[in-house]
Structure formats: structure tokens, C-alpha cells
Design a protein around this motif. Structure first.
Motif, PDB file in Angstrom:
ATOM      1  N   HIS A 202      -3.858  -4.304  12.274  1.00 53.69           N
ATOM      2  CA  HIS A 202      -3.034  -3.896  11.130  1.00 53.69           C
ATOM      3  C   HIS A 202      -1.546  -4.038  11.427  1.00 53.69           C
ATOM      4  O   HIS A 202      -0.757  -4.378  10.534  1.00 53.69           O
TER       5      HIS A 202
ATOM      6  N   ARG B 219       2.125   5.631   3.564  1.00 55.00           N
ATOM      7  CA  ARG B 219       1.299   4.476   3.909  1.00 55.00           C
ATOM      8  C   ARG B 219       0.657   4.554   5.284  1.00 55.00           C
ATOM      9  O   ARG B 219      -0.284   3.795   5.562  1.00 55.00           O
TER      10      ARG B 219
ATOM     11  N   GLU C  55       5.290  -3.123   3.663  1.00 52.38           N
ATOM     12  CA  GLU C  55       4.398  -2.987   2.509  1.00 52.38           C
ATOM     13  C   GLU C  55       5.137  -2.377   1.317  1.00 52.38           C
ATOM     14  O   GLU C  55       4.981  -2.817   0.171  1.00 52.38           O
ATOM     15  N   TRP C  56       5.941  -1.369   1.608  1.00 48.47           N
ATOM     16  CA  TRP C  56       6.712  -0.710   0.534  1.00 48.47           C
ATOM     17  C   TRP C  56       7.683  -1.692  -0.108  1.00 48.47           C
ATOM     18  O   TRP C  56       7.759  -1.775  -1.342  1.00 48.47           O
TER      19      TRP C  56
ATOM     20  N   GLU D 173       3.537  -3.045  -2.251  1.00 48.21           N
ATOM     21  CA  GLU D 173       2.129  -2.725  -2.037  1.00 48.21           C
ATOM     22  C   GLU D 173       1.938  -1.204  -2.062  1.00 48.21           C
ATOM     23  O   GLU D 173       2.613  -0.482  -1.323  1.00 48.21           O
ATOM     24  N   PRO D 174       1.019  -0.700  -2.881  1.00 44.64           N
ATOM     25  CA  PRO D 174       0.838   0.751  -2.973  1.00 44.64           C
ATOM     26  C   PRO D 174       0.103   1.300  -1.755  1.00 44.64           C
ATOM     27  O   PRO D 174      -0.626   0.565  -1.076  1.00 44.64           O
TER      28      PRO D 174
ATOM     29  N   ALA E 295       7.441  -4.810  -0.261  1.00 43.61           N
ATOM     30  CA  ALA E 295       6.691  -5.839  -0.979  1.00 43.61           C
ATOM     31  C   ALA E 295       5.996  -5.298  -2.229  1.00 43.61           C
ATOM     32  O   ALA E 295       5.339  -6.051  -2.949  1.00 43.61           O
TER      33      ALA E 295
END
Length: 363
Positions: free
Chosen positions: A309, A143, A257-258, A262-263, A260
Motif C-alpha cells: 500500500h 485515510r 489520495e486526498w 480519493e475518499p 487526488a
């Protein structure tokens, strides 16, 4: 709170002329006599014109900043004992006659890679950030791929090579890219696939061992960390701290993100290589390739996109305000490449550039 450690490679130069000096053995001997623990702080590198140090893992950025400053000062002191100085320069502005360090590993690299190994007098900055598992680590690597070129642009500190203007902000990144295992990588998807790829690469016989996996970011083969290796060594230690702060923010953001579901962004390696080239060419001047759109955008806008970000992660770690201040300072004062070029315009002498950079290395 994730811990962070930093490795910095410094250039050893003559204290009077600024010419690179192959004195790492003598400096390391001086360090070994310098006090408890100092002999373990510093290590030799591929060339005897280089010296490396590594910090302890830290959770507070103030503690990390203090240790980096201390290590640089100690390196300068020990170098001074043998008539040398240290300079946080990612390549030598002045011509250098490479001298490979002793040891079986370095002899193997010289024999196998020839001119590629000979010319690798390049100094980088590696940032280690702790992860809970290899699975989390690979998810992070998948990511953060698009953002690594931005870190390169911010750290760029190698415009000169063998007495000439390379026309790059980070020529180190171009020289380092000659290793066959270097650069951006594909999405792995799992720790098993990552380790399978590493085993296959070492199994070709082209690489001596796992230590030669020179990806821009990798799982450390020594510590429970992800190791971001894309940056030039930074001229000012405040930039190193900013870099480490943003890297921790990137790792934490990617891990969230992982978790959650999210790719990762599916940018191909070809696009990432172009983004890295542009970052090495332009640094903080002109345009970079925006990690979100993979299209050109002003360098400052792209750097601020990185900050945005990771904003939430910075805030949660208590790093938001220091990172804002560090970023403002970097954009105002410039990265190492901009400073070096400004020094040459003012002095007309690469020797003066090296001398001033040696002074700035220790604040």
C-alpha cells in the motif's frame, strides 16, 4: 520530505532482579547532570517506573535510527547510575506495585480514574509525521484508520502482565483501551469537525484537557504533525525505525489520495475495534483482519499488504530497500511478544526474560 519524530516509553527495572523500580526521579536527576541537552531529552511519565524520551524531527531514517539508539544508550547509562536498567517492554512481565508520579496533572488522573490510572504502567511508541496543515492532517487521519491495527500487530511486545501470560501479544493495547478517549475514531471529513469533536470531548469535563485525546492517531496539540499512538514500544530499535518508516509512508500515501480526490474507506468504528482487538490478541501469529476486506487473512499477508500500500511513497523517500530488509528481519526474528515467549520457553524464568530484554534494548 516529511520529517519524523519518535517518542518511546521505557520500563525502569532493578538491574539485578528485573523487578520494576520507581526511580524515574533519580534517573532524571542523573540525566540533568549528564551533559548539554540530556535533561530535556528525557521526561517522566504517569508512573515512576517509566521513563520517556523524544527524538528530534528527522527526514533521514538513518539519522533517526542513530538518535533512537543513542537515547536508549543514554537512558541505560543514567539508569545504571542509580542501580537500575531500562527495558523496552510495553508491560512488565513481573509483578509491579504502581507508583504514580508527582504533579498536579498526575494526581488529578489518579483521583478521577482510580484503578484505570493505577494500572497504566504501559509503554508505547508514538510516531510524529509532519503535515502541511490541519486540513491535510485530518485527511490523513481519515485515510490511515484501517491500517493502524497492522502497526499494532507488528509492534506487539506485551504478552505478560503481573507475572502471568495474558494470552495476548499486546496486552498493553487492552489496558490502554480503558481510557474513555482511546481507540479508533470515525471519519471526520474536515479539520473543523475534528476540532469541534475535541472541544466537545474536553467540554464534558471527563477529560482534563486536549492532551487526554488518546485516539489511536490524532493531530498533535503541540506540533504540526499527525501523531500515531497505536504501537507498543518495540523491543528492538530496528523495529521502531521500520515502524516509523512505514508510518511516514502511510501519511504520504494518504495525503496523495486526498489530493487526488480519493475518499477514505468507510469502515465503521465497530469493525476497526475488532481489527484492533485481533491485532492485540494475535500479533504476528495466526490471522489478522485485512484492512481492505475486513475479513481474516494470514498475518504475514496483511503486513505485506501494508507494505504494498505504501510502496510508492517508500520508493520516493528512498526508504524502499531499507524497509524491505527491516520487514524481512521482523518476519524472520519475530516481534517483541514472540521473542519474549521464546525466551520464557528456553529459560523458564520471567526474570531471565526481563534481563535479556534489557540487554536487547540497547542492542
Amino acid at each position: 520530505m516529511r520529517s519524523v519524530g519518535v517518542e518511546e516509553e521505557l520500563l525502569l527495572v532493578d538491574a539485578e532482579t528485573g523487578d520494576p523500580r520507581a526511580l524515574s526521579t533519580a534517573v532524571l536527576a542523573a540525566a540533568s547532570q549528564g551533559g548539554e541537552g540530556e535533561g530535556q531529552t528525557f521526561q517522566k511519565e504517569l508512573h515512576r517506573q517509566q521513563l520517556e524520551f523524544a527524538t528530534h524531527p528527522r527526514t533521514g531514517m538513518g539519522e533517526l535510527a542513530a538518535e533512537i539508539s543513542r537515547c536508549r544508550a543514554e537512558a541505560a547509562r543514567h539508569a545504571g547510575e542509580v542501580g537500575a536498567a531500562v527495558a523496552a517492554l510495553a508491560t512488565s512481565p513481573l509483578p509491579v506495585d504502581p507508583a504514580i508520579s508527582s504533579g498536579e496533572r498526575y494526581r488529578w488522573l489518579e483521583e478521577q480514574f482510580g484503578m484505570t490510572a493505577q494500572e497504566q504502567i504501559t509503554c508505547g511508541c508514538h510516531v510524529h509525521v509532519s503535515v502541511d496543515s490541519d486540513e491535510e492532517g485530518v485527511a490523513v487521519l481519515d485515510r490511515i484508520r484501517p491500517w493502524l491495527s497492522v502497526l499494532l500487530a507488528m509492534s506487539a511486545n506485551s504478552p505478560y502482565w503481573q507475572g502471568d501470560d495474558s494470552r495476548y501479544s499486546s496486552y498493553r493495547s487492552r489496558v490502554w483501551g480503558r481510557w474513555p478517549s482511546s481507540g479508533p475514531v470515525e471519519i471526520f471529513g474536515s479539520a473543523d469537525r475534528y476540532h469541534e469533536q475535541v472541544r466537545s470531548m474536553v467540554g464534558t469535563g471527563a477529560l482534563r484537557d486536549e492532551g487526554m485525546i488518546y485516539f489511536d492517531a490524532r493531530l498533535s496539540h503541540k506540533y504540526p504533525t499527525v501523531e500515531i499512538r497505536v504501537a507498543d514500544v518495540c523491543l528492538d530499535d530496528s523495529t521502531t525505525v521500520l515502524l516509523a518508516t512505514l508510518v511516514r509512508g502511510l501519511v504520504e500515501t494518504a495525503a496523495r489520495e486526498w489530493r487526488a480526490g480519493e475518499p477514505p474507506a468507510r469502515h465503521g468504528v465497530g469493525l476497526l475495534r475488532l481489527a484492533a482487538w485481533r491485532a492485540g490478541r494475535s500479533g504476528l501469529d495466526e490471522q489478522l483482519i485485512h484492512p481492505g476486506t475486513m475479513s481474516p487473512a494470514p498475518a504475514e499477508a496483511v503486513v505485506r499488504a501494508l507494505f504494498d500500500h505504501v510502496r510508492d511513497a517508500l520508493d520516493d523517500c528512498g526508504d524502499l530497500i531499507p524497509a524491505q530488509e527491516g520487514l524481512a528481519r521482523l518476519l524472520k526474528d519475530g516481534n517483541g511478544a514472540q521473542v519474549q515467549r521464546d525466551l520464557l520457553r528456553r529459560t523458564g524464568s520471567l526474570r531471565e526474560v526481563v534481563a535479556e530484554c534489557a540487554r536487547r534494548t540497547c542492542g
